[in-house]
Enzyme design. Structure first.
Site, PDB file in Angstrom:
ATOM      1  CG  ASN A   9       0.456   7.038   8.286  1.00  0.00           C
ATOM      2  OD1 ASN A   9      -0.293   7.035   8.813  1.00  0.00           O
ATOM      3  ND2 ASN A   9       0.199   6.940   6.939  1.00  0.00           N
ATOM      4  CE  LYS A  11       1.366   3.075   7.647  1.00  0.00           C
ATOM      5  NZ  LYS A  11       2.544   1.784   7.317  1.00  0.00           N
ATOM      6  CG  HIS A  95      -0.401   4.877   3.298  1.00  0.00           C
ATOM      7  ND1 HIS A  95      -1.128   3.664   2.982  1.00  0.00           N
ATOM      8  CD2 HIS A  95      -0.368   5.682   3.480  1.00  0.00           C
ATOM      9  CE1 HIS A  95       0.284   3.116   3.888  1.00  0.00           C
ATOM     10  NE2 HIS A  95       0.806   4.549   3.736  1.00  0.00           N
ATOM     11  CD  GLU A  97      -1.329   1.328   5.500  1.00  0.00           C
ATOM     12  OE1 GLU A  97      -1.346   1.950   6.494  1.00  0.00           O
ATOM     13  OE2 GLU A  97       0.292   0.594   5.430  1.00  0.00           O
ATOM     14  CD  GLU A 167       3.942   6.049   1.910  1.00  0.00           C
ATOM     15  OE1 GLU A 167       4.897   6.714   3.337  1.00  0.00           O
ATOM     16  OE2 GLU A 167       2.807   5.474   2.180  1.00  0.00           O
ATOM     17  N   GLY A 173       6.285  -1.172   5.978  1.00  0.00           N
ATOM     18  CA  GLY A 173       5.544  -1.809   6.953  1.00  0.00           C
ATOM     19  C   GLY A 173       6.394  -3.204   7.038  1.00  0.00           C
ATOM     20  CB  SER A 212      10.685  -0.359   5.756  1.00  0.00           C
ATOM     21  OG  SER A 212       9.920  -0.584   5.876  1.00  0.00           O
TER      22      SER A 212
HETATM   23  P1  13P Z   1       6.597   1.810   7.602  1.00  0.00           P
HETATM   24  O1  13P Z   1       7.335   3.051   8.199  1.00  0.00           O
HETATM   25  O2  13P Z   1       5.622   1.276   9.047  1.00  0.00           O
HETATM   26  O3  13P Z   1       6.275   1.295   6.610  1.00  0.00           O
HETATM   27  O4  13P Z   1       5.244   2.594   7.114  1.00  0.00           O
HETATM   28  C1  13P Z   1       5.408   3.602   5.592  1.00  0.00           C
HETATM   29  C2  13P Z   1       4.167   4.328   5.136  1.00  0.00           C
HETATM   30  O5  13P Z   1       3.419   4.137   4.796  1.00  0.00           O
HETATM   31  C3  13P Z   1       3.551   6.117   5.542  1.00  0.00           C
HETATM   32  O6  13P Z   1       2.547   6.752   5.640  1.00  0.00           O
END
Ligand code: 13P
Length: 257
Positions: A9, A11, A95, A97, A167, A173, A212
């Site tokens: 992803n 982002k 997601h 976010e 997740e 992150g 992560s």
């Molecule tokens: P990270 O791998 O940066 O923690 O993000 C995970 C994520 O949100 C994948 O959709």
């Protein structure tokens, strides 16, 4: 029985030119991997260009969201038919976010999932608890509520066409992944939820872990019985790191000489 799936992803990162360069590098590093399904999710503006690079290869392209109406007066939105037209085969939905910054509700995510399925896109539906929810002992309840809200309306045959990603919000992150056993515990809960609704589907359904994931922890996570792959954020922006994560998903029986 379940083929591993590792998805990147991207982002809100990378220009179109940078996305194309990353896709080309990934193709070079991973084009011959047969044992793991691989997918990348660039920004909307880079989808077409990345899909052109990856067309006819084993690397698939996904979007990071969609709007449920196919077309109309919806300024700023992108629909499922537009995504399939540029070569997407999947879409990340729900997601954390999106939930946190853009107010995506369970009902909205459910509509997005239905629209994706209607266009033949594989929805990768994300669920996960916050740190406060985990500390309050509410993880199972929150995951159950999110599954019910986003997937509760699906028929068994529709459930067969989805991927679920666990997740935990506190692991995204932060550099702090869930431990393999901790993640496995929630994956088992998710599979049990699916089994209760569609027993014939649950054994084949792929459940990804995200939060992560990096090359140094992916093998242990993917080694758990109900973790069938990874949804990778930050580490997917580095071709070598992502390639190492993908390779850690190759079953041991395939890596022996
Ligand atoms: P990270 O791998 O940066 O923690 O993000 C995970 C994520 O949100 C994948 O959709």
């Amino acid at each position: 029985m379940r083929r591993p799936l590792v998805a990147g992803n991207w982002k809100l990162h990378k220009t179109v030119a940078e996305s194309v360069a990353l896709a080309e590098e990934l193709l070079h590093l991973l084009g011959e991997v047969r044992e793991v399904d691989i997918l990348v999710a660039p920004t909307f503006v880079a989808l077409d260009a990345v899909a052109r690079v990856l067309r006819g290869t084993r690397l698939a392209v996904a979007a990071q969201n969609l709007f449920w109406e196919p077309a109309g007066a919806y300024t700023g939105e992108v629909s499922a038919p537009l995504l399939t037209a540029v070569g997407c085969s999947a879409v990340i939905l729900g997601h954390s976010e999106r939930r946190q910054h853009f107010g995506d509700s369970e009902a909205q995510i459910s509509r997005r999932v239905q629209a994706a399925l209607a266009s033949g896109l594989t929805p990768i539906v994300c669920v996960g608890e916050t740190l406060a929810e985990r500390r309050a002992g509410r993880t199972a309840a929150i995951i159950g509520q999110q599954l019910e809200g986003t997937l509760g309306a699906l028929t068994p045959s529709e459930l067969r066409s989805i991927v679920i990603a666990y997740e935990p919000v506190w692991a995204i992150g932060t550099g702090v992944s869930a431990g393999p056993a901790q993640a496995q515990e929630v994956h088992a809960l998710i599979r049990a939820w699916v089994r209760a609704r569609a027993p014939e589907v649950s054994a084949a359904l792929r459940l990804l872990y995200g939060g992560s994931v990096k090359a140094s922890n992916s093998a242990a996570l993917l080694g758990e019985p109900d973790i069938d792959g990874a949804l990778v954020g930050g580490a997917s922006l580095d071709a070598r790191e992502f390639a190492a994560i993908v390779r850690s998903g190759v079953p041991a029986s395939c890596t022996q000489p």
